[in-house]
Design a protein around this motif. Structure first.
Motif, PDB file in Angstrom:
ATOM      1  N   PHE A 164       0.930  -1.210   0.058  1.00  0.00           N
ATOM      2  CA  PHE A 164       0.165  -0.060  -0.028  1.00  0.00           C
ATOM      3  C   PHE A 164       0.846   1.378   0.035  1.00  0.00           C
ATOM      4  O   PHE A 164       0.501   2.315  -0.820  1.00  0.00           O
ATOM      5  CB  PHE A 164      -0.971   0.081   1.133  1.00  0.00           C
ATOM      6  N   ALA A 165       2.082   1.340   1.033  1.00  0.00           N
ATOM      7  CA  ALA A 165       2.656   2.570   0.930  1.00  0.00           C
ATOM      8  C   ALA A 165       3.275   2.824  -0.384  1.00  0.00           C
ATOM      9  O   ALA A 165       3.742   3.848  -0.694  1.00  0.00           O
ATOM     10  CB  ALA A 165       3.705   2.402   2.265  1.00  0.00           C
ATOM     11  N   HIS A 166       3.869   1.622  -1.014  1.00  0.00           N
ATOM     12  CA  HIS A 166       4.598   1.745  -2.338  1.00  0.00           C
ATOM     13  C   HIS A 166       3.795   2.464  -3.410  1.00  0.00           C
ATOM     14  O   HIS A 166       3.958   3.387  -4.005  1.00  0.00           O
ATOM     15  CB  HIS A 166       5.116   0.659  -2.659  1.00  0.00           C
ATOM     16  N   PHE A 167       2.572   1.765  -3.580  1.00  0.00           N
ATOM     17  CA  PHE A 167       1.567   2.437  -4.835  1.00  0.00           C
ATOM     18  C   PHE A 167       0.705   3.499  -4.283  1.00  0.00           C
ATOM     19  O   PHE A 167       0.546   4.336  -5.347  1.00  0.00           O
ATOM     20  CB  PHE A 167       0.596   1.108  -5.290  1.00  0.00           C
ATOM     21  N   ALA A 168       0.850   3.868  -2.902  1.00  0.00           N
ATOM     22  CA  ALA A 168       0.267   5.151  -2.700  1.00  0.00           C
ATOM     23  C   ALA A 168       1.165   6.262  -2.574  1.00  0.00           C
ATOM     24  O   ALA A 168       0.660   7.540  -2.220  1.00  0.00           O
ATOM     25  CB  ALA A 168      -0.385   5.038  -1.330  1.00  0.00           C
ATOM     26  N   LYS A 169       2.440   6.018  -3.020  1.00  0.00           N
ATOM     27  CA  LYS A 169       3.475   7.008  -3.255  1.00  0.00           C
ATOM     28  C   LYS A 169       3.913   7.528  -1.703  1.00  0.00           C
ATOM     29  O   LYS A 169       4.491   8.557  -1.636  1.00  0.00           O
ATOM     30  CB  LYS A 169       3.150   8.112  -3.980  1.00  0.00           C
ATOM     31  N   GLN A 170       3.715   6.840  -0.619  1.00  0.00           N
ATOM     32  CA  GLN A 170       4.050   7.147   0.706  1.00  0.00           C
ATOM     33  C   GLN A 170       5.263   6.604   1.031  1.00  0.00           C
ATOM     34  O   GLN A 170       6.159   7.457   1.649  1.00  0.00           O
ATOM     35  CB  GLN A 170       3.070   6.560   1.639  1.00  0.00           C
ATOM     36  N   GLN A 171       5.707   5.664   0.443  1.00  0.00           N
ATOM     37  CA  GLN A 171       7.145   5.121   1.061  1.00  0.00           C
ATOM     38  C   GLN A 171       7.621   4.235  -0.305  1.00  0.00           C
ATOM     39  O   GLN A 171       7.383   3.122  -0.256  1.00  0.00           O
ATOM     40  CB  GLN A 171       7.323   4.662   2.117  1.00  0.00           C
ATOM     41  N   SER A 172       8.240   4.409  -1.286  1.00  0.00           N
ATOM     42  CA  SER A 172       8.536   3.622  -2.257  1.00  0.00           C
ATOM     43  C   SER A 172       9.572   2.776  -1.991  1.00  0.00           C
ATOM     44  O   SER A 172      10.832   2.807  -1.376  1.00  0.00           O
ATOM     45  CB  SER A 172       9.130   4.659  -3.517  1.00  0.00           C
ATOM     46  N   LEU A 173       9.180   1.775  -2.454  1.00  0.00           N
ATOM     47  CA  LEU A 173      10.332   0.471  -2.195  1.00  0.00           C
ATOM     48  C   LEU A 173      11.621   0.787  -3.115  1.00  0.00           C
ATOM     49  O   LEU A 173      11.413   0.915  -4.168  1.00  0.00           O
ATOM     50  CB  LEU A 173       9.783  -0.841  -2.267  1.00  0.00           C
TER      51      LEU A 173
END
Length: 511
Positions: A164-173
């Motif tokens: 979620f954080a990756h695709f929501a642009k909150q914390q890219s992997l």
């Protein structure tokens, strides 16, 4: 409702064909079905995906869920489809953004807690994903090995909650990058050094010729003469693998669940199956054909010790791969082709008792023992050399330096130089020259051609054996830095016909 598409890949031999996972949510009685020629292991993912989503805090849609794995005529098996199915459900239900999914491919097995478990075949997966210009997202345990593929964009994840954080642009992997320092292929070392072998100059010479031209090799001699020891030194004097060869070898090891890292990236494989191995163990097989020993030895060495103890039918299945460099495994509904460009090294005793002149075996018994090896199979072994017992007193004479000779590192440099010359001239090692290429690369003077023809006629050799001798002579000439094949090169090449001499000796004793 619109259909959500997520990309992943199936496993079919060394290929990773694209699979599009289509997810459709619709009102009605809640149901969860997977279609598209999915095996039992894929259909079981329904329960794993449901539990993983719930345990990670996501909402499992209380709707009719249809998962289509396209194309429908491609078999899908394994747990690798868990992650893309879960992502498809999350995207279709609006729990994660789906605007960038088209740029990704996913693969991984889910635990009930949402953790990611490893899969097999990550290197072919990364190769196919790179060629499709997409980013590959897979379990962390696989990401390091997949990142060895040049120019591949690989992201490793350990838990479903990271998505979620990756695709929501909150914390890219972050992308996984291979270790910056790789082992220099020119300084790759092995534990087995040829300097450890006492004496046996003829066998060492044959070993260097075999390495220089990629020729198949057979050691014939009594027990305890160092045949196995010599064979195990061959990988240490072979040229290091190129990046492309390393990638091919790593891909095969990947689908067999083996690990490749910076310590063995450029080291050629050495496979030594026991003489009780079946034909399936050697060439591969199964309902979904897996690689056998000859494919695991691709770009390396296949060593067969105690050669006559192998079943004759098992040895004869190697005849086609030795010529073509690949193996096609056919089943009722499936056919897979694996690469199998290996260098065969074999060792054998000259008789059931270990000696052909110890009076314990008659010539008839010895010939029966040797006839376990078919003529067409022996025809495909370029160099056949006798390994004699060490002369008396060799352990006490002359000191170590006199007995040991050049080490593997020195010989490898000579072999690499010779092999590079062949690649620059014809693009392949001498052992792989075709009949048409032989006429161009190996021209003989009238005198030398007559010498070779007379020898072939006297020994009763086949056309294939004639070509093998010519290839060996070409390799010897390359080692000597000669542009043309001379008489001395042909004579030496003819001397590596140990089985012919043994059989001629036995036949003479029978008359």
């Amino acid at each position: 409702m619109p259909i959500t598409c997520v990309y992943t890949r199936a496993r079919e031999g060394l290929d990773s064909p694209l699979v599009t996972i289509e997810v459709h949510l619709s009102p009605g009685i809640p149901a969860f079905s997977i279609v598209g020629l999915a095996e039992v292991s894929v259909k079981e993912s329904k329960d794993r995906v449901r539990s993983a989503l719930i345990n990670c805090g996501y909402e499992f849609p209380n709707q009719k869920i249809i998962i289509n794995l396209a194309p429908a005529d491609l078999k899908k098996d394994g747990g690798r489809f868990d992650l893309p199915i879960a992502i498809g459900i999350l995207a279709a239900s609006g729990q994660i953004p789906d605007n960038e999914l088209k740029d990704y491919e996913f693969s991984g097995e889910l635990a009930l807690t949402g953790e990611l478990r490893g899969i097999i075949g990550e290197i072919p997966l990364a190769l196919a994903c790179r060629d499709a210009d997409r980013t590959l997202m897979l379990p962390t345990i696989n990401s390091g090995q997949a990142s060895w593929v040049d120019n591949a964009r690989v992201i490793g994840i350990s838990h479903l909650n990271q998505l979620f954080a990756h695709f929501a642009k909150q914390q890219s992997l972050p992308f996984i990058t291979p270790k910056a320092v790789r082992i220099d292929p020119q300084h790759t070392t092995t534990e087995n050094d040829i300097a450890d072998v006492i004496g046996q100059p003829l066998a060492k010479r044959a070993l260097e010729i075999a390495a220089s031209g990629s020729h198949n090799l057979l050691f014939v001699g009594p027990p305890g003469t160092g045949k196995t020891m010599l064979a195990s030194r061959l990988p240490g004097i072979l040229p290091p693998m190129t990046n492309q060869e390393s990638l091919e070898t790593a891909a095969i090891q990947s689908i067999c669940g083996q690990t490749v890292d910076e310590t063995n990236w450029h080291i050629r494989p050495f496979r030594a199956p026991h003489h009780t191995a079946s034909s399936v163990a050697l060439v591969g097989g199964g309902s979904f054909p897996n690689p056998g020993e000859i494919s695991l030895a691709h770009n390396g060495v296949l060593f067969l010790d105690e050669l006559p103890e192998y079943d004759r039918k098992v040895l004869d299945v190697l005849r086609e791969p030795l010529e073509s460099g690949e193996i096609s495994i056919s089943r009722a509904q499936h056919k897979t082709t694996y690469p199998a460009k290996f260098q065969l090294v074999a060792a054998m005793n000259p008789s059931p008792t270990g000696f052909y002149n110890d009076k314990r075996s008659t010539p008839e018994q010895i010939l029966r023992y040797l006839n376990k090896l078919s003529g067409p199979f022996l025809d495909r072994i370029d160099i056949q050399v006798e390994v004699s017992r060490l002369p008396r007193g060799i352990w006490q004479q002359g000191g170590e330096s006199q007995q040991h000779g050049d080490g593997s590192q020195v010989i490898r440099q000579r072999v690499s130089k010779c092999r590079q010359h062949q690649l620059a001239r014809q693009g392949k090692a001498n052992a792989h020259l075709s009949s048409a290429e032989l006429r161009i690369i190996c021209p003989l003077s009238e005198e030398n051609n007559e010498l070779l023809e007379l020898a072939v006629e006297k020994l009763g050799l086949s056309t294939r054996a004639h070509h093998k001798i010519l290839k060996i002579a070409r390799t010897i000439a390359d080692m000597d830095g000669c542009e043309h094949i001379d008489k001395a090169h042909i004579v030496e090449a003819l001397s590596y016909r140990a089985m012919d001499r043994i059989i001629e000796y036995l036949t003479a004793n029978l008359q």
